[in-house]
Design a protein around this motif. Structure first.
Motif, PDB file in Angstrom:
ATOM      1  N   MET A 124     -16.514  57.077  -4.481  1.00  0.00           N
ATOM      2  CA  MET A 124     -16.035  56.739  -3.148  1.00  0.00           C
ATOM      3  C   MET A 124     -15.148  57.827  -2.556  1.00  0.00           C
ATOM      4  O   MET A 124     -14.434  57.591  -1.579  1.00  0.00           O
ATOM      5  N   ALA A 125     -15.171  59.022  -3.137  1.00  0.00           N
ATOM      6  CA  ALA A 125     -14.402  60.141  -2.598  1.00  0.00           C
ATOM      7  C   ALA A 125     -15.009  60.575  -1.247  1.00  0.00           C
ATOM      8  O   ALA A 125     -16.208  60.403  -1.020  1.00  0.00           O
ATOM      9  N   PRO A 126     -14.203  61.138  -0.354  1.00  0.00           N
ATOM     10  CA  PRO A 126     -12.789  61.463  -0.513  1.00  0.00           C
ATOM     11  C   PRO A 126     -11.838  60.343  -0.088  1.00  0.00           C
ATOM     12  O   PRO A 126     -10.636  60.473  -0.244  1.00  0.00           O
ATOM     13  N   GLY A 127     -12.370  59.237   0.456  1.00  0.00           N
ATOM     14  CA  GLY A 127     -11.495  58.161   0.907  1.00  0.00           C
ATOM     15  C   GLY A 127     -10.714  57.541  -0.218  1.00  0.00           C
ATOM     16  O   GLY A 127      -9.545  57.167  -0.051  1.00  0.00           O
ATOM     17  N   VAL A 128     -11.348  57.415  -1.391  1.00  0.00           N
ATOM     18  CA  VAL A 128     -10.688  56.886  -2.580  1.00  0.00           C
ATOM     19  C   VAL A 128     -11.065  57.768  -3.751  1.00  0.00           C
ATOM     20  O   VAL A 128     -12.250  58.052  -3.963  1.00  0.00           O
ATOM     21  N   GLU A 129     -10.088  58.206  -4.506  1.00  0.00           N
ATOM     22  CA  GLU A 129     -10.327  59.092  -5.639  1.00  0.00           C
ATOM     23  C   GLU A 129     -10.164  58.329  -6.948  1.00  0.00           C
ATOM     24  O   GLU A 129      -9.550  57.261  -6.999  1.00  0.00           O
ATOM     25  N   ARG A 130     -10.721  58.874  -8.009  1.00  0.00           N
ATOM     26  CA  ARG A 130     -10.560  58.287  -9.340  1.00  0.00           C
ATOM     27  C   ARG A 130      -9.070  58.226  -9.692  1.00  0.00           C
ATOM     28  O   ARG A 130      -8.333  59.185  -9.507  1.00  0.00           O
ATOM     29  N   GLY A 131      -8.637  57.073 -10.193  1.00  0.00           N
ATOM     30  CA  GLY A 131      -7.236  56.889 -10.530  1.00  0.00           C
ATOM     31  C   GLY A 131      -6.424  56.205  -9.444  1.00  0.00           C
ATOM     32  O   GLY A 131      -5.270  55.836  -9.681  1.00  0.00           O
ATOM     33  N   ASP A 132      -7.015  55.996  -8.259  1.00  0.00           N
ATOM     34  CA  ASP A 132      -6.311  55.271  -7.207  1.00  0.00           C
ATOM     35  C   ASP A 132      -6.318  53.772  -7.510  1.00  0.00           C
ATOM     36  O   ASP A 132      -7.210  53.262  -8.196  1.00  0.00           O
TER      37      ASP A 132
END
Length: 220
Positions: free
Chosen positions: A43-51
Motif C-alpha cells: 500500500m506504499a507510498p500512502g502506508v508503509e510497512r511498519g505503520d
C-alpha cells in the motif's frame, strides 16, 4: 535496616493507560483490535510497512458506508480515493489483506470490462474469479501491478469477508507487532511468548530498581 520493595506503580500505570485508550478506541470505531500493523509494502507510498493503521467498522457512523475508488464522490483514504479495507479469505490459511476497494461487481458480471487493463493479467476467460461468482468487490494494493483477483491473491471479496476499513495511519508505530509476528513465525508462538514475558519481567525489574534509586537519591 529495613529494605523496601521497589514501587512498581510508575510502571503499571502507563500500561493500564494504554489498555484503557485501546478499549475506548475500540468502542468508538466498533472493531477489535481497533488497529492493524502493516506487514508489507503493497500500500506504499500512502502506508508503509511498519505503520499502524486505525480501523473502523464498515458501517460505523460518522464514517458512513464503504466507498470504492470508482465512486465519483469517494473520500480520500491513505493517499488515494476509495476505502482501504481489511479482509480475510476463509479457508485460505492466509493473513488478513489490507488493500483498497477498486469497484463493486454483481454476480455473473464480466468485471474486466470495467477494469483498468493495466491491472489485468488477461481477459475474463483467463481469470478463475471472472465472471463474478457473487456480489462483492475488486480490490488492489496501491503499489501492486495487478488487481488481487488477477494476481491470485483473492477472489471477488464479498461484504462478509471485510472486517473493517482504515481511518488513518501512524508511521512506524506498528513495528513492534510486525517484529512479534516475525519471531512467532520463525521460532514458534510458545518460544516467542516466553521471551516476551521474560523480557517484560526483566525490563520491569530494572525499571523499578532505577525508579527506587532515583527516589532515594531525592530524599537524600
Amino acid at each position: 535496616m529495613s529494605s523496601r520493595r521497589p514501587d512498581r506503580t510508575g510502571l503499571v500505570a502507563p500500561a493500564v493507560a494504554v489498555l484503557l485508550i485501546a478499549v475506548l478506541l475500540g468502542s468508538l470505531v466498533g472493531t477489535w483490535p481497533p488497529f492493524v500493523a502493516v506487514e508489507s509494502g503493497s500500500m506504499a507510498p500512502g502506508v508503509e510497512r511498519g505503520d499502524l493503521v486505525v480501523v473502523t467498522d464498515t458501517d460505523r457512523a460518522p464514517w458512513g458506508d464503504l466507498s470504492t475508488a470508482a465512486d465519483p464522490d469517494a473520500p480520500t483514504r491513505l493517499g488515494e480515493a476509495g476505502d482501504v479495507v481489511v479482509y480475510t479469505v476463509p479457508g485460505a490459511g492466509r493473513r488478513p489483506v489490507f488493500h483498497r476497494l477498486a469497484f463493486p461487481v454483481d454476480a455473473g458480471e464480466d468485471w474486466t470490462e470495467r477494469a483498468d487493463p493495466a491491472l489485468l493479467a488477461g481477459d475474463c476467460a483467463d481469470l478463475t474469479t471472472c465472471p463474478a461468482p457473487y456480489d462483492g468487490y475488486v480490490t488492489y494494493g496501491d503499489a501492486n501491478e495487478l488487481y488481487d483477483q488477477s494476481a491470485g491473491i483473492a477472489p471477488v471479496v464479498p461484504d462478509e469477508w471485510i472486517a473493517g476499513k482504515a481511518l488513518f495511519a501512524v508511521p512506524d508505530l506498528g513495528w513492534i507487532r510486525v517484529g512479534i509476528d516475525a519471531a512467532a513465525a520463525r521460532y514458534g508462538g510458545v518460544a516467542t511468548g516466553v521471551v516476551l514475558v521474560g523480557g517484560a519481567g526483566l525490563a520491569g525489574g530494572v525499571g523499578a530498581l532505577l525508579v527506587g534509586r532515583l527516589r532515594r537519591g531525592r530524599r537524600r
